[in-house]
Design a protein around this motif. Structure first.
Motif, PDB file in Angstrom:
ATOM      1  N   PHE A   1      -6.033  13.414 -12.366  1.00  0.00           N
ATOM      2  CA  PHE A   1      -6.959  12.739 -13.277  1.00  0.00           C
ATOM      3  C   PHE A   1      -6.294  12.437 -14.624  1.00  0.00           C
ATOM      4  N   ARG A   2      -5.578  13.414 -15.165  1.00  0.00           N
ATOM      5  CA  ARG A   2      -4.854  13.215 -16.417  1.00  0.00           C
ATOM      6  C   ARG A   2      -3.830  12.084 -16.264  1.00  0.00           C
ATOM      7  N   GLY A   3      -3.109  12.100 -15.130  1.00  0.00           N
ATOM      8  CA  GLY A   3      -2.086  11.089 -14.894  1.00  0.00           C
ATOM      9  C   GLY A   3      -2.664   9.703 -14.683  1.00  0.00           C
ATOM     10  N   ASN A   4      -3.758   9.597 -13.938  1.00  0.00           N
ATOM     11  CA  ASN A   4      -4.380   8.293 -13.719  1.00  0.00           C
ATOM     12  C   ASN A   4      -4.929   7.704 -15.013  1.00  0.00           C
ATOM     13  N   LYS A   5      -5.458   8.567 -15.871  1.00  0.00           N
ATOM     14  CA  LYS A   5      -5.904   8.098 -17.182  1.00  0.00           C
ATOM     15  C   LYS A   5      -4.734   7.462 -17.936  1.00  0.00           C
ATOM     16  N   ALA A   6      -3.574   8.121 -17.875  1.00  0.00           N
ATOM     17  CA  ALA A   6      -2.406   7.586 -18.579  1.00  0.00           C
ATOM     18  C   ALA A   6      -1.901   6.290 -17.943  1.00  0.00           C
ATOM     19  N   LEU A   7      -1.952   6.207 -16.610  1.00  0.00           N
ATOM     20  CA  LEU A   7      -1.458   5.009 -15.939  1.00  0.00           C
ATOM     21  C   LEU A   7      -2.218   3.758 -16.369  1.00  0.00           C
TER      22      LEU A   7
ATOM     23  N   VAL B   1       0.816  -1.217   0.000  1.00  0.00           N
ATOM     24  CA  VAL B   1       0.000   0.000   0.000  1.00  0.00           C
ATOM     25  C   VAL B   1       0.855   1.275   0.000  1.00  0.00           C
ATOM     26  N   PRO B   2       1.984   1.336   0.765  1.00  0.00           N
ATOM     27  CA  PRO B   2       2.798   2.559   0.734  1.00  0.00           C
ATOM     28  C   PRO B   2       3.265   2.939  -0.667  1.00  0.00           C
ATOM     29  N   ALA B   3       3.549   1.943  -1.509  1.00  0.00           N
ATOM     30  CA  ALA B   3       3.981   2.236  -2.872  1.00  0.00           C
ATOM     31  C   ALA B   3       2.848   2.880  -3.663  1.00  0.00           C
ATOM     32  N   VAL B   4       1.625   2.366  -3.492  1.00  0.00           N
ATOM     33  CA  VAL B   4       0.470   2.943  -4.179  1.00  0.00           C
ATOM     34  C   VAL B   4       0.252   4.378  -3.725  1.00  0.00           C
ATOM     35  N   MET B   5       0.328   4.613  -2.427  1.00  0.00           N
ATOM     36  CA  MET B   5       0.105   5.960  -1.889  1.00  0.00           C
ATOM     37  C   MET B   5       1.184   6.927  -2.374  1.00  0.00           C
ATOM     38  N   ALA B   6       2.416   6.467  -2.439  1.00  0.00           N
ATOM     39  CA  ALA B   6       3.505   7.334  -2.911  1.00  0.00           C
ATOM     40  C   ALA B   6       3.286   7.724  -4.366  1.00  0.00           C
ATOM     41  N   ALA B   7       2.824   6.774  -5.183  1.00  0.00           N
ATOM     42  CA  ALA B   7       2.574   7.059  -6.596  1.00  0.00           C
ATOM     43  C   ALA B   7       1.458   8.092  -6.747  1.00  0.00           C
ATOM     44  N   MET B   8       0.393   7.935  -5.987  1.00  0.00           N
ATOM     45  CA  MET B   8      -0.729   8.880  -6.078  1.00  0.00           C
ATOM     46  C   MET B   8      -0.316  10.264  -5.575  1.00  0.00           C
ATOM     47  N   LYS B   9       0.542  10.285  -4.564  1.00  0.00           N
ATOM     48  CA  LYS B   9       1.023  11.560  -4.029  1.00  0.00           C
ATOM     49  C   LYS B   9       1.765  12.349  -5.095  1.00  0.00           C
ATOM     50  N   ASP B  10       2.563  11.662  -5.888  1.00  0.00           N
ATOM     51  CA  ASP B  10       3.304  12.353  -6.943  1.00  0.00           C
ATOM     52  C   ASP B  10       2.368  12.923  -8.002  1.00  0.00           C
ATOM     53  N   LEU B  11       1.311  12.206  -8.336  1.00  0.00           N
ATOM     54  CA  LEU B  11       0.343  12.724  -9.308  1.00  0.00           C
ATOM     55  C   LEU B  11      -0.301  13.997  -8.788  1.00  0.00           C
ATOM     56  N   LEU B  12      -0.603  14.029  -7.501  1.00  0.00           N
ATOM     57  CA  LEU B  12      -1.209  15.232  -6.906  1.00  0.00           C
ATOM     58  C   LEU B  12      -0.221  16.395  -6.928  1.00  0.00           C
TER      59      LEU B  12
ATOM     60  N   LEU C   1       5.818   8.773 -14.894  1.00  0.00           N
ATOM     61  CA  LEU C   1       4.657   9.212 -15.666  1.00  0.00           C
ATOM     62  C   LEU C   1       4.117  10.530 -15.142  1.00  0.00           C
ATOM     63  N   ALA C   2       4.125  10.704 -13.824  1.00  0.00           N
ATOM     64  CA  ALA C   2       3.634  11.950 -13.231  1.00  0.00           C
ATOM     65  C   ALA C   2       4.419  13.150 -13.740  1.00  0.00           C
ATOM     66  N   GLU C   3       5.729  12.976 -13.883  1.00  0.00           N
ATOM     67  CA  GLU C   3       6.543  14.098 -14.363  1.00  0.00           C
ATOM     68  C   GLU C   3       6.375  14.323 -15.857  1.00  0.00           C
ATOM     69  N   GLU C   4       5.993  13.290 -16.604  1.00  0.00           N
ATOM     70  CA  GLU C   4       5.660  13.468 -18.023  1.00  0.00           C
ATOM     71  C   GLU C   4       4.298  14.125 -18.189  1.00  0.00           C
ATOM     72  N   ALA C   5       3.349  13.696 -17.375  1.00  0.00           N
ATOM     73  CA  ALA C   5       1.961  14.136 -17.522  1.00  0.00           C
ATOM     74  C   ALA C   5       1.666  15.425 -16.774  1.00  0.00           C
TER      75      ALA C   5
ATOM     76  N   TYR D   1      12.824  12.179  -7.711  1.00  0.00           N
ATOM     77  CA  TYR D   1      11.384  12.342  -7.534  1.00  0.00           C
ATOM     78  C   TYR D   1      11.034  12.917  -6.172  1.00  0.00           C
ATOM     79  N   GLY D   2      11.866  12.647  -5.179  1.00  0.00           N
ATOM     80  CA  GLY D   2      11.602  13.113  -3.823  1.00  0.00           C
ATOM     81  C   GLY D   2      12.864  13.040  -2.991  1.00  0.00           C
ATOM     82  N   LEU D   3      12.751  13.378  -1.720  1.00  0.00           N
ATOM     83  CA  LEU D   3      13.925  13.488  -0.859  1.00  0.00           C
ATOM     84  C   LEU D   3      13.984  12.389   0.200  1.00  0.00           C
ATOM     85  N   ASP D   4      13.205  11.323  -0.007  1.00  0.00           N
ATOM     86  CA  ASP D   4      13.186  10.216   0.948  1.00  0.00           C
ATOM     87  C   ASP D   4      13.792   8.963   0.324  1.00  0.00           C
ATOM     88  N   ASP D   5      14.278   8.086   1.185  1.00  0.00           N
ATOM     89  CA  ASP D   5      14.697   6.738   0.781  1.00  0.00           C
ATOM     90  C   ASP D   5      13.971   5.795   1.732  1.00  0.00           C
ATOM     91  N   ARG D   6      12.705   5.579   1.441  1.00  0.00           N
ATOM     92  CA  ARG D   6      11.770   4.975   2.386  1.00  0.00           C
ATOM     93  C   ARG D   6      12.243   3.631   2.922  1.00  0.00           C
TER      94      ARG D   6
END
Length: 790
Positions: free
Chosen positions: A59-65, A42-53, A102-106, A682-687
């Motif tokens: 919405f544009r990014g999720n369509k592409a995913l 789940v943390p991976a899913v949440m991190a991906a959605m956070k980047d889209l936000l 994808l978030a950085e492309e979209a 993409y971010g400043l963490d190494d989870r």
């Protein structure tokens, strides 16, 4: 509306007179969290959605995913792990880092002419790579004149005229180099290398020169092909999977799904790495209930915490034990029919083990003898063995020999060229393998050049060109005047940052084909041009027709890729058209190539690839097949064709390196964080490693910290003295970690400055960024004055 002025540009560094080639020497506020023992979930899913936000593209990014890595969608621009041949998840055939890419492309954020007008190059260079990369998509061509302080808009036509003028006034075509990153499509790569050869040079350094050149240098002379030999389905058939010098949880997260399936089918996994990476230990599949609320799956059955560059001693220790087992159980351990029919050099190879001592090999490897014995026992009666590796091997100074040693091990077992067995170099960037197949190579073979000459009717240059390291040296010596970069972040990807930046500033012209701003745009030649291009996920329309491109994944599958997103700017053109327009401007109407034909049609390019590169018969037809098609791979079928040994694979004699260190020295390996892909931050963490909000850290063994008189959390400066030159990476925080003694790990590009331009892998000439001797000293605020004098 996009912001024209970024927030929080830090204060200038003392006596800094040029745009900085380094990230700012500042700490962000390190927070240590729990070191994870499993990846994804789940943390991976949440991190991906956070980047889209964050990229304002939810919405544009999720369509592409939903279209990424699907049969009728587009190929992820991140790693090159293969898509399943059969079923693909309708929920999401991608990983966390793929979603971040994808978030950085979209993204809907834009870097326009107004942005460059408001921000001097000097000021932008004060930002760290994370902030620079988060500015948004480039929207129009930009030009920095000689002596200029700000990039300014330029028309496409004028940009190509300037490039052509520089290229045509060079004393020799070999004064130009054409770099390629791994995201460039097959079609654009083919046209790009063709232009370089028609122009008159083989100076084509590329990202392979920094990641898997070592793999090709080891595999070609031994099995006859510089690629891996397995398909994805082989993982499901394998009995033993060895992962060495590779971290799937961060570098190829979708690989963990294949490992999970292999485990369910009974495979055992041996993980070999200095760090106990989460992605080697366990996996929570976010697409399964057990991965969300259950315990997931344990991956590594055995973890061997090898020292940096102790891999060779470990491999020989395993082989020594297998030899001992074979002597007591003749024919039960070694595959004698395979050895007799398919190999050469066995007697000389096996004789070397008379001189080796297991205790000494175990000491040099840094692995307990009992654990080595367990690994050998796991392998003794098995033949379906796959060995996977990454840059933990390829960036060692003896990386070519270590991969040849892996082949020695597999040859003993007959574990190559049969189902469930073989070699699997895990490629990084999404089409780095396709680039090489499309002849992006500074050392093309005569056979390849002959085919181009026969089909196109021109005489291609035969002299080998510059790889990345040689290109940097040529810039420094002013033998190179123009550098054209097809994607990538050349400065931040390369070694010896101070040396490389100085070399790049000597160039007359730098040209960058890019989707986003990066540090290379800010450390440039006397003139510089940025050419913005479409991304993999963008709709690519030519003459009213929605086009597709193709790529080749790590396992040799060529598949189509068709973007679905409306481009962020009407001024973007695709990479192939950029090359064709440069070619027409530079070469003029007398060129033997019809560049306009390529400019107008990817189909036309594929038609000619079919004529020039083996394996692409009926390219335009077969690429439309569901899932694409496999390229020929004789070694995968158990056929070895080498120049020196004919149809036999040779056993290779290698040596165990002497890794003796001085009393104040440590070995350092650079690595990426989980919030990073290559040079993109993409971010400043190494989870997974428990690092939050910081990149300037050095992982050290607890005993080493105490023995050196430090404590965890201390600020230190790092030094390298290769070639008699002092190299400094200042202001790092010590983090105590489970790592072998006298070994350390840091993140790149922050410590690329410590990697000497001459610290390279033998034979492949790759930077040996996983084998750097350093000294660690208490942080001295006065260190910045020494740095500015270097």
């Amino acid at each position: 509306m996009e912001k024209d002025k970024p927030d929080n540009i830090p204060a200038d560094q003392p006596a800094n007179k040029k745009p900085s080639a380094e990230n700012p020497y500042q700490l962000l506020g390190l927070k240590l969290t729990k070191v994870e023992k499993w990846a994804a979930g789940v943390p991976a899913v949440m991190a991906a959605m956070k980047d889209l936000l964050e990229e304002k593209t939810f919405f544009r990014g999720n369509k592409a995913l939903l279209h990424m890595n699907q049969f009728e969608g587009f190929d992820c621009s991140s790693c090159a792990w293969p898509d399943p041949d059969d079923e693909r998840s309708p929920i999401g055939e991608y990983c966390e880092n793929g979603a971040k890419a994808l978030a950085e492309e979209a993204t809907t954020k834009k870097v326009t002419a107004a942005f460059f007008k408001a921000n001097a190059v000097y000021d932008l260079a004060k930002l760290d790579d994370y902030k620079i990369g988060k500015m948004g998509r480039l929207t129009e061509p930009m030009y920095l004149p000689k002596g200029g302080t700000h990039y300014q808009p330029i028309s496409w036509d004028d940009a190509f005229k300037k490039i052509a003028a520089h290229l045509n006034q060079l004393a020799s075509p070999d004064e130009a180099a054409f770099y390629t990153s791994g995201r460039t499509s097959n079609e654009a790569s083919f046209v790009y290398q063709l232009f370089a050869k028609v122009y008159g040079t083989n100076n084509m350094p590329d990202c392979s020169n920094m990641c898997h050149e070592t793999s090709g240098s080891a595999l070609r002379p031994t099995i006859g092909i510089g690629k891996g030999t397995v398909k994805l389905e082989d993982f499901y058939l394998s009995e033993i999977i060895i992962i060495i010098g590779q971290n799937p949880g961060t570098n190829a997260p979708r690989m963990m799904s294949a490992l999970e399936k292999a485990k369910k089918n009974g495979a055992k996994i041996i993980a070999i790495n200095p760090l106990p990476e989460a992605g080697l230990m366990g996996f929570h599949n976010p697409q399964e209930i057990s991965g969300i609320i259950g315990n997931g799956v344990k991956l590594a059955d055995l973890y061997l915490p090898v020292k940096i560059n102790g891999d060779m001693a470990l491999l020989k220790a395993i082989e020594l034990l297998l030899f001992e087992f074979e002597k007591t159980s003749r024919g039960q351990v070694f595959n004698w029919p395979f050895i007799a029919e398919k190999t050469t050099g066995y007697d000389a190879f096996i004789k070397q083990f008379e001189q080796y001592d297991l205790d000494e090999l175990a000491r040099q490897a840094g692995v307990a003898k009992a654990d080595i014995y367990e690994a050998a026992q796991m392998m003794a009666s098995k033949q379906r063995i796959i060995v996977c590796w990454g840059m933990g091997l390829t960036q060692q100074h003896n990386g070519v020999d270590m991969i040849k040693e892996i082949l020695n091990l597999l040859l003993l077992k007959g574990s190559i060229g049969s189902p469930g067995a073989g070699v699997c170099p895990v490629r990084g960037h999404s089409n780095v393998q396709g680039n090489r197949t499309m002849l992006i190579d500074e050392k093309p073979t005569d056979e390849q050049l002959d085919r181009l000459q026969q089909f196109f009717g021109f005489n291609p240059p035969r002299k080998h060109g510059y790889d990345v390291v040689r290109a940097i040296k040529a810039m420094q010596e002013q033998r190179l005047k123009v550098l054209f970069c097809m994607g990538g972040n050349f400065l931040s990807a390369t070694p010896d940052t101070t040396y490389t930046a100085e070399a790049m500033r000597k160039l007359a012209l730098t040209v960058y084909v890019s989707t986003k701003l990066n540090r290379s745009h800010l450390v440039h030649g006397q003139e510089s041009i940025i050419l913005p291009t479409l991304s993999r996920s963008d709709i690519d329309m030519i003459n009213g027709v929605h086009q597709f491109v193709s790529t080749e994944n790590s396992m040799g599958v060529v598949e189509k890729s068709k973007g679905i997103l409306k481009p962020v700017s009407e001024h973007l053109i695709n990479e192939m058209q950029i090359v064709c327009r440069m070619a027409m401007a530079t070469l003029g109407p007398k060129s033997v190539i019809n560049w306009q034909r390529y400019h107008d049609s990817y189909d036309a390019v594929r038609d000619d690839i079919e004529k020039c590169i083996p394996g692409f018969d009926k390219y335009n037809e077969r690429v439309l097949q569901k899932g694409g098609f496999y390229l020929p791979n004789a070694a995968r079928d158990g056929i070895f064709k080498t120049e020196e040994f004919g149809d036999r694979a040779p056993f290779t004699l290698t040596t165990v390196p002497d890794n003796t260190l001085g009393p104040d020295e440590y070995l350092m390996a650079t690595t990426r964080t989980h919030d990073q892909f290559n040079t993109t931050i993409y971010g400043l963490d190494d989870r997974y490693r428990g690092i939050k909000n910081e990149r300037r850290v050095i992982f050290m063994n607890a005993d080493d910290i105490e023995k050196a008189g430090f404590k965890a959390g201390d600020k230190v400066d790092l030094f390298n003295y290769d070639d008699g030159i002092e190299r400094i990476a200042p202001l790092f925080i010590i983090v105590s970690y489970q790592i072998p003694k006298r070994n350390t790990v840091t993140y790149f590009p922050e410590t690329n400055v410590l990697v000497s331009i001459n610290n390279v892998v033998k034979e492949s000439n790759m930077p040996a960024s996983k084998y750097v001797k350093i000294q660690i000293k208490k942080h001295d605020p006065a260190i910045y004055n020494r740095i500015n004098q270097l």
